[in-house]
Design an enzyme around this catalytic site. Structure first.
Site, PDB file in Angstrom:
ATOM      1  N   GLY A 169       0.812  -1.212   0.000  1.00 43.95           N
ATOM      2  CA  GLY A 169       0.000   0.000   0.000  1.00 43.95           C
ATOM      3  C   GLY A 169       0.843   1.258   0.000  1.00 43.95           C
ATOM      4  O   GLY A 169       2.046   1.228  -0.238  1.00 43.95           O
ATOM      5  N   GLY A 170       0.191   2.393   0.307  1.00 46.41           N
ATOM      6  CA  GLY A 170       0.893   3.672   0.314  1.00 46.41           C
ATOM      7  C   GLY A 170       0.071   4.789  -0.285  1.00 46.41           C
ATOM      8  O   GLY A 170       0.618   5.754  -0.826  1.00 46.41           O
ATOM      9  N   ALA A 171      -1.269   4.679  -0.208  1.00 52.33           N
ATOM     10  CA  ALA A 171      -2.176   5.733  -0.675  1.00 52.33           C
ATOM     11  C   ALA A 171      -1.952   6.099  -2.135  1.00 52.33           C
ATOM     12  O   ALA A 171      -2.192   7.230  -2.543  1.00 52.33           O
ATOM     13  CB  ALA A 171      -2.043   6.982   0.206  1.00 52.33           C
ATOM     14  N   GLN A 201      -2.342  -4.839   0.241  1.00 49.83           N
ATOM     15  CA  GLN A 201      -2.678  -4.131   1.483  1.00 49.83           C
ATOM     16  C   GLN A 201      -3.003  -2.682   1.162  1.00 49.83           C
ATOM     17  O   GLN A 201      -2.293  -2.019   0.407  1.00 49.83           O
ATOM     18  CB  GLN A 201      -1.488  -4.208   2.461  1.00 49.83           C
ATOM     19  CG  GLN A 201      -1.760  -3.634   3.839  1.00 49.83           C
ATOM     20  CD  GLN A 201      -1.274  -2.191   4.005  1.00 49.83           C
ATOM     21  OE1 GLN A 201      -0.418  -1.732   3.257  1.00 49.83           O
ATOM     22  NE2 GLN A 201      -1.815  -1.489   4.984  1.00 49.83           N
ATOM     23  N   SER A 202      -4.131  -2.186   1.692  1.00 54.37           N
ATOM     24  CA  SER A 202      -4.550  -0.796   1.525  1.00 54.37           C
ATOM     25  C   SER A 202      -4.680  -0.463   0.039  1.00 54.37           C
ATOM     26  O   SER A 202      -5.415  -1.116  -0.680  1.00 54.37           O
ATOM     27  CB  SER A 202      -3.566   0.127   2.254  1.00 54.37           C
ATOM     28  OG  SER A 202      -4.043   1.448   2.324  1.00 54.37           O
ATOM     29  N   ALA A 203      -3.947   0.544  -0.447  1.00 55.56           N
ATOM     30  CA  ALA A 203      -4.002   0.863  -1.878  1.00 55.56           C
ATOM     31  C   ALA A 203      -3.562  -0.325  -2.719  1.00 55.56           C
ATOM     32  O   ALA A 203      -4.049  -0.518  -3.837  1.00 55.56           O
ATOM     33  CB  ALA A 203      -3.114   2.072  -2.172  1.00 55.56           C
ATOM     34  N   ASP A 222     -10.657   1.036  11.564  1.00 60.60           N
ATOM     35  CA  ASP A 222      -9.794   1.566  10.512  1.00 60.60           C
ATOM     36  C   ASP A 222     -10.373   2.905  10.061  1.00 60.60           C
ATOM     37  O   ASP A 222     -11.482   2.965   9.524  1.00 60.60           O
ATOM     38  CB  ASP A 222      -9.754   0.575   9.344  1.00 60.60           C
ATOM     39  CG  ASP A 222      -8.738   0.951   8.277  1.00 60.60           C
ATOM     40  OD1 ASP A 222      -8.444   2.154   8.129  1.00 60.60           O
ATOM     41  OD2 ASP A 222      -8.240   0.042   7.594  1.00 60.60           O
ATOM     42  N   HIS A 236      -5.907   0.711  10.844  1.00 58.13           N
ATOM     43  CA  HIS A 236      -5.340   0.479   9.514  1.00 58.13           C
ATOM     44  C   HIS A 236      -3.926  -0.100   9.588  1.00 58.13           C
ATOM     45  O   HIS A 236      -3.533  -0.896   8.728  1.00 58.13           O
ATOM     46  CB  HIS A 236      -5.316   1.805   8.743  1.00 58.13           C
ATOM     47  CG  HIS A 236      -5.110   1.651   7.269  1.00 58.13           C
ATOM     48  ND1 HIS A 236      -6.059   1.089   6.433  1.00 58.13           N
ATOM     49  CD2 HIS A 236      -4.060   1.992   6.459  1.00 58.13           C
ATOM     50  CE1 HIS A 236      -5.609   1.090   5.184  1.00 58.13           C
ATOM     51  NE2 HIS A 236      -4.408   1.632   5.183  1.00 58.13           N
TER      52      HIS A 236
END
Length: 431
Positions: free
Chosen positions: A166-168, A237-239, A340, A372
Site C-alpha cells: 500500500g501507500g495511498a 494491502q490498503s491501496a 480503521d 489500519h
C-alpha cells in the site's frame, strides 16, 4: 506554493524523473523461462534441474560476493532513497503545504521514530540476508522491480505470495513488505513484493498495468527461485489491495469476456487476500478528502471522475459483461479492522457482499478494534501469536500435512518493538 485546489482534475503526471531510468538492475536475475502453461508442470526432476540452473545463473563472481560488495549495497540503498525522496518532494509541490499536511507529516515522523527499533532490525535483514533477492526486474518501465523473500529450505517447490504493498497510491514501495516477507519466509512460504509506479510518476492505469506485469512475472518465472507456480496467492494491502483487485478483475475481463490471450491466468491464483482495501472509489472520494487526500489530487491519481467506476472492483463485477464470470474468480478473502479510519471496514463488507451475491467464493474477516496499521505493522512487530498471520498461513498450507505439522511446532515470533512504544505509535499514527 501551489495549493491543492488549483490542480486540474485532468492532471496526469509530469515527465518521468530522469533518475528512475537509472535504477540499479541485476541482469543475472532476469533470465526468462517459458510461459505459464509450460512452467506449471513441476516434476521433481525438472524442478531440481531448474534449481541448479537458477543457482548457476544467479551466482555472482567472487569479486562481487556479499563480503566484498558493501559499497555496492550502500549505492543501491542510496539510489532507492534518492528516488523516493525526489518523488515525495515532487508530490508536495502539487499538494501544497497546509496545516493539515504539516500535522500529518509530524505525526508520521513521530510514528516512524517510535517503531524505529523494529524497522532497523527488518532493514538489516532486508539488506544483509542471503534469502532476499532485491530489485529483480519484471518489466521495462521505471519501478518495474520486485523483491523476493526465499525460505531457507529448498527441498521442494514452495507456495508463493505475490504481494502488492500500500501507500495511498503515492508512497507505495516494495520494501514496505519486508516484514511480511521475512515472517512468511520463516514459515516456508516464498514472497514476491511487487513495486509499481506511484503518483505523480504514474496514474492508476500505470499502477494496475505494473501490478499485472509483476504478477505475470511471478506466474512465469517463480519456479526459477524455488516457488511452486501451481500454488500462487495474490495479496494486497490498503491501496495495494485495491490495485491488485483491479488487476485481477481486469484480467478476468480479458480472459473470460474478451477471450484475449495473456501471459498469466486468473485460474493460476489459488486465492486472493485483500487487507484493509478500498474497492468502491465512488464511495471513498469524500472520505479521502476529509482525511487529507484532497479530491482534486485523488481524481488526478484516478485519471478523472469518469474513471472512478472503471477502477472500482465492486462496481465492475456487477456490470453485465463480467458478472457471469465472477464465479470463476479465485476465493476472495477480505481482512479489515473495525476501527480503521483510513479506509472504513464497510469497504470490505460491501465488496464481500457483492462477490457473494454473484456466486464468488468470498469470505470477510473483521478484526474488532484494529486500526489500519495494527494488522500490518504493530501486531507483527509485537511478535507472538497474530490472528491475521495465522489465518494466512493456515490457508496457504491447507492440505499440506507436513507444513501444518511444522507450523504447529514453530517457535513464537520474536518481539521487535517494546509494548510501550507500540501503544504510543498507535496513538500518534496519522493513518
Amino acid at each position: 506554493m501551489t495549493s491543492s485546489s488549483e490542480i486540474p482534475t485532468d492532471f496526469r503526471r509530469p515527465s518521468l524523473p530522469e533518475e528512475t531510468t537509472k535504477m540499479e538492475t541485476d541482469p543475472l536475475l532476469t533470465s526468462r523461462v517459458p510461459s505459464y502453461d509450460s512452467a506449471s508442470a513441476v516434476g521433481t526432476g525438472n524442478y531440481q534441474r531448474r534449481r541448479r540452473l537458477a543457482a548457476k545463473s544467479t551466482s555472482l563472481p567472487a569479486s562481487f560476493s556479499r563480503s566484498q560488495s558493501f559499497s555496492r549495497e550502500i549505492g543501491h540503498a542510496a539510489a532507492e532513497t534518492y528516488l523516493i525522496t525526489r518523488l515525495t518532494f515532487t508530490l508536495l509541490r502539487y499538494l501544497g503545504v497546509g496545516y493539515r499536511w504539516i500535522t500529518r507529516l509530524i505525526a508520521l515522523g513521530c510514528y516512524a521514530m517510535l517503531l524505529m527499533p523494529g524497522f532497523l532490525q527488518v532493514a538489516y535483514y532486508y539488506y544483509t540476508s542471503s534469502q532476499v533477492r532485491r530489485s529483480v526486474v519484471y518489466g521495462d518501465q521505471p519501478r518495474n522491480r520486485l523483491d523476493l523473500y526465499l525460505p531457507k529450505r529448498s527441498d521442494k517447490p514452495k507456495p508463493v505470495v505475490a504481494f502488492v504493498t500500500g501507500g495511498a497510491w503515492i508512497i507505495g514501495y516494495k520494501a514496505w513488505g519486508s516484514l511480511l516477507g521475512k515472517q512468511l519466509a520463516e514459515r516456508d512460504i516464498l514472497v514476491a513484493c511487487i513495486d509499481y509506479r506511484n503518483f505523480p510518476q504514474g496514474t492508476i492505469s500505470d499502477m494496475v498495468r505494473d501490478a499485472s506485469e509483476g504478477i505475470s512475472f511471478v506466474c512465469n518465472h517463480i519456479a526459477e527461485y524455488g516457488g511452486d507456480p501451481n500454488k500462487i496467492y495474490l495479496m494486497g494491502q490498503s491501496a495495494g489491495a485495491h490495485i491488485s483487485a483491479c488487476a485481477l478483475v481486469e484480467q478476468a475481463i480479458k480472459e473470460f469476456g474478451e477471450g484475449e490471450k495473456s501471459s498469466w491466468s486468473v485460474s493460476q491464483m489459488k486465492a486472493y487476500f485483500g487487507l484493509s482495501g478500498g474497492y468502491n472509489l465512488c464511495k471513498l472520494v469524500d472520505h479521502f478528502h476529509g482525511r487529507g487526500l484532497y479530491r482534486s489530487i485523488f481524481l488526478s491519481i484516478m485519471e478523472g471522475e469518469e474513471s472512478l467506476k472503471k477502477y472500482s472492483p465492486e462496481i465492475m463485477i456487477q456490470e453485465p459483461r463480467i458478472r457471469n464470470y465472477v464465479s470463476l474468480l479465485p476465493p476472495m478473502i477480505l481482512f479489515h479492522g473495525t476501527t480503521d479510519y483510513s479506509i472504513p471496514s464497510d469497504a470490505s463488507c460491501t465488496f464481500a457482499d457483492a462477490l457473494q451475491r454473484l456466486g464468488a467464493q468470498a469470505e470477510l474477516v473483521l478484526f474488532e478494534g484494529k486500526t489500519h496499521t495494527d494488522l500490518f505493522l504493530q501486531d507483527p512487530l509485537r511478535g507472538g501469536k497474530d490472528e491475521l498471520f495465522d489465518r494466512l498461513v493456515d490457508v496457504i498450507h491447507a492440505g499440506d500435512a507436513e507444513a501444518l505439522a511444522e507450523d504447529a511446532k514453530a517457535s513464537p515470533r520474536r518481539r521487535l518493538v517494546p509494548e510501550i512504544l507500540l501503544q504510543l505509535a498507535r496513538k500518534v499514527s496519522p493513518f
